[in-house]
Design an enzyme around this catalytic site. Sequence first.
Site, PDB file in Angstrom:
ATOM      1  N   GLU A 154       0.770  -1.166  -0.169  1.00 37.72           N
ATOM      2  CA  GLU A 154      -0.087   0.123   0.025  1.00 37.72           C
ATOM      3  C   GLU A 154       0.706   1.402  -0.027  1.00 37.72           C
ATOM      4  OE1 GLU A 154      -2.596  -0.369   3.433  1.00 37.72           O
ATOM      5  OE2 GLU A 154      -2.544  -2.494   3.330  1.00 37.72           O
TER       6      GLU A 154
ATOM      7  N   LYS B 111       2.152   4.719   1.809  1.00 37.34           N
ATOM      8  CA  LYS B 111       2.555   5.143   2.931  1.00 37.34           C
ATOM      9  C   LYS B 111       2.095   6.733   2.983  1.00 37.34           C
ATOM     10  CE  LYS B 111       5.282   5.611   7.033  1.00 37.34           C
ATOM     11  NZ  LYS B 111       4.991   6.990   7.364  1.00 37.34           N
TER      12      LYS B 111
ATOM     13  N   ASP C 293       1.279  10.369   4.010  1.00 36.76           N
ATOM     14  CA  ASP C 293       2.083  11.326   4.795  1.00 36.76           C
ATOM     15  C   ASP C 293       0.871  12.350   5.513  1.00 36.76           C
ATOM     16  OD1 ASP C 293       4.113  12.716   6.082  1.00 36.76           O
ATOM     17  OD2 ASP C 293       4.760  13.686   4.414  1.00 36.76           O
TER      18      ASP C 293
ATOM     19  N   TYR D  14      -7.170   2.497   6.677  1.00 39.50           N
ATOM     20  CA  TYR D  14      -6.219   1.510   6.125  1.00 39.50           C
ATOM     21  C   TYR D  14      -6.005   0.085   6.876  1.00 39.50           C
ATOM     22  CZ  TYR D  14      -3.241   3.904   9.685  1.00 39.50           C
ATOM     23  OH  TYR D  14      -2.665   4.597  10.925  1.00 39.50           O
TER      24      TYR D  14
ATOM     25  N   LYS E  18      10.878   3.175   3.258  1.00 38.67           N
ATOM     26  CA  LYS E  18      10.619   4.621   2.954  1.00 38.67           C
ATOM     27  C   LYS E  18      11.463   5.227   1.728  1.00 38.67           C
ATOM     28  CE  LYS E  18       9.466   7.159   5.748  1.00 38.67           C
ATOM     29  NZ  LYS E  18       9.861   7.592   7.205  1.00 38.67           N
TER      30      LYS E  18
ATOM     31  N   CYS F 240      25.523  40.188  20.255  1.00 35.43           N
ATOM     32  CA  CYS F 240      23.869  39.737  19.805  1.00 35.43           C
ATOM     33  C   CYS F 240      23.458  40.564  18.628  1.00 35.43           C
ATOM     34  CB  CYS F 240      23.281  39.735  21.116  1.00 35.43           C
ATOM     35  SG  CYS F 240      21.403  39.293  20.708  1.00 35.43           S
TER      36      CYS F 240
ATOM     37  N   CYS G  26      20.293  42.372  20.601  1.00 34.99           N
ATOM     38  CA  CYS G  26      20.289  43.356  21.515  1.00 34.99           C
ATOM     39  C   CYS G  26      21.498  44.218  21.674  1.00 34.99           C
ATOM     40  CB  CYS G  26      19.850  42.745  22.962  1.00 34.99           C
ATOM     41  SG  CYS G  26      21.026  41.541  23.603  1.00 34.99           S
TER      42      CYS G  26
ATOM     43  N   CYS H 246      24.197  34.778  24.009  1.00 30.87           N
ATOM     44  CA  CYS H 246      23.663  36.099  24.188  1.00 30.87           C
ATOM     45  C   CYS H 246      23.785  36.325  25.764  1.00 30.87           C
ATOM     46  CB  CYS H 246      22.514  36.625  23.626  1.00 30.87           C
ATOM     47  SG  CYS H 246      22.108  38.406  24.128  1.00 30.87           S
TER      48      CYS H 246
ATOM     49  N   CYS I 174      17.228  41.167  26.200  1.00 35.04           N
ATOM     50  CA  CYS I 174      17.429  40.643  24.765  1.00 35.04           C
ATOM     51  C   CYS I 174      15.766  40.311  24.219  1.00 35.04           C
ATOM     52  CB  CYS I 174      18.324  39.515  24.566  1.00 35.04           C
ATOM     53  SG  CYS I 174      18.337  38.897  22.811  1.00 35.04           S
TER      54      CYS I 174
END
Length: 674
Positions: free
Chosen positions: A116, A118, A120, A228, A317, A409, A412, A427, A433
């Site tokens: 069958e 598969k 998703d 299924y 797969k 950073c 900030c 940071c 921040c």
Amino acid sequence: MTITAELMTQIREITQQLRHHNHCYYVLDNPEISDAEYDQLYQTLKKIEQQYPELISADSPTQRVGGEAISVFSPVNHRIPMLSLGNVFNQAELTDFDRKLKDRLEDNHELEYCAELKLDGLAVSLIYEYGQFKYGATRGDGVTGEDISHNLRTIRNLPLSLNTHQPPAFLEVRGEVLMPKAGFDKLNAEALATGEKVFANPRNAAAGSVRQLDPQIAAKRPLAFYAYAVAHIEGQTLATQQYEVLQWLARLGFTVSDEIRVGQGVGFAQQFFDMIQQRRPQLAYEIDGVVIKVNEIAKQQRLGVVSREPRWAVAYKFPAELASTILEAVDFQVGRTGALTPVARVKPVFVGGVTISNITLHNMDEVRRLDLAIGDTVQVCRAGDVIPKVTQRLQRAEHRQLIALPTHCPICQSAIIQDEKGVIARCSGDFYCEAQVQRRLAHFVSRKAMNIEGLGERWLEQFLELGLINHVADIYSLSKDKLLNTVIEGMGERLADKLLTAIEQSKQTTLPRFIYALGIRGVGESTALALAQHFGDLDAIQQATLDSLMAVPDIGEVSAQWIVAYFAESIHQDRIAQMRLAGVTWPRMEQRAEQPLEGQTWVLTGTLSTMGRDQAKAKLQQLGAKVSGSVSKKTSVVVAGAEAGSKLADAQKLGVVVWNEQQLVELLATHELS
């Protein structure tokens, strides 16, 4: 007005016609009447039901548009656990799968397989009683899922009544909710036109749709259900072959996979895989492989399950799709703990059904390992057809621009500091921040933390920008006046009420959830649970010393230092006090008594015939043991089941105690856990 026999007959006839035409349109893809004719029938039924609301049945075609929104998903315990599938990725692994089945069945003849697609999507379970849909649930953890019946009822090709005069007394159907490619493209096009967030792929769109609290949102989404399997049936005898089961489900009104074939042995399975891989782009929906199942149900039952996987089925797969592109730039994102993550900005490339332009590089060690520089040609894939990844550098650019960690950073401008090993850069801005604050807020409201439904990143970002909130405690100071008297794009009275209701409901929580929600560095869900069980209340955790924290299972010196440092900050103490004052509360947890296996580390390997490894793990944890996935000198016991592999060899090499399954069963029986 009087309800006459003629009126009842009219309702029944229109309902049957609408069901028939729904089936033709959504299941058979072969409409027999025009949309206008269908709409006329639908409106006729709707007018009658408006006049006689007492005649509205739960399976009426008019009830698919969605009713009242719910406030929370209810848990559903599956009668039969919803298993996941093991994977194979090539013909050699498929041949090994086939060999193991023959050995277990003690049969050298070629096995007959049902092959069958598969699909998703999102795995769900549907319950029917005497042919009527009663409820449906997500897989969840395989044992307990969430009731999503209100959304499943809106799916046009999902039968609310089975197409048979002799339905079974009870039927549990397993299948996949997905979003066809055409519907997904249309949904995203509409979202772009209105400035809303687009979905990354059809699977995310389907999963997000069936987990909406408001079924009217799900009703607008182009969802489909594909059956299924039959998990359980009462009142009738199930067919003897998987292929026959699927044909029977199709006759009941379910949509099943477009491609179902039966054949002998590995050669047939490989041919089916190769054929579907070629046809994959032309399919109406996304798939990520094929499923190979032993066709004979009696043999499936003989083979049984191992852990959370059936022995008699496997997912073959597709290989990850690869593409090449140019690394154009690298930005640095700031996480809730301040950790900087390099993100590759690549020339947009289509891989596995999705256009990729951003790919996380995890940390600077990964950048150095791949020897990447801006301008290089790189190979990218989607691991498991989901997460994009840079797999290697294909070609060095002539004029390469090296990737350097910023000294400050990017959000900030605070200084960047590195841990002792130089792997993770952070940071130092902390509460100053904005990126860290926003991600802490997102973590705090997430499902596994305070679970404030509907308060997503879109709203958090706006609330921060408008000054409505500055930290997590401010969430509990939001009011209807604040939300409606501030110009917030998309905010109306109904939405404000929903958000405030969700915030109010979150106040009744548990201690492990609250600890996890705080976002303490190194404290995930399991550590939060261990802290709650060990200390019983938050006050005791806040006052805990380094030594007392290190006495908690799984907490080492570094984690203990982070916890002590967190609660030593007056700003954290103040915000916790603010939340408790606002009504955030939880019941006291019973402190876990000393357990017989406290301080021990166990490893499970091989197949356990009397119980799955997950079940054995849970029982050992109840006795206080830590269950690890690898063997070391510190391992206390390795339990070796059938077909134990490298972990058993490691244990023997290191001189670790090895038990068989019977010894484990006897231990659990001694403590009344088996």
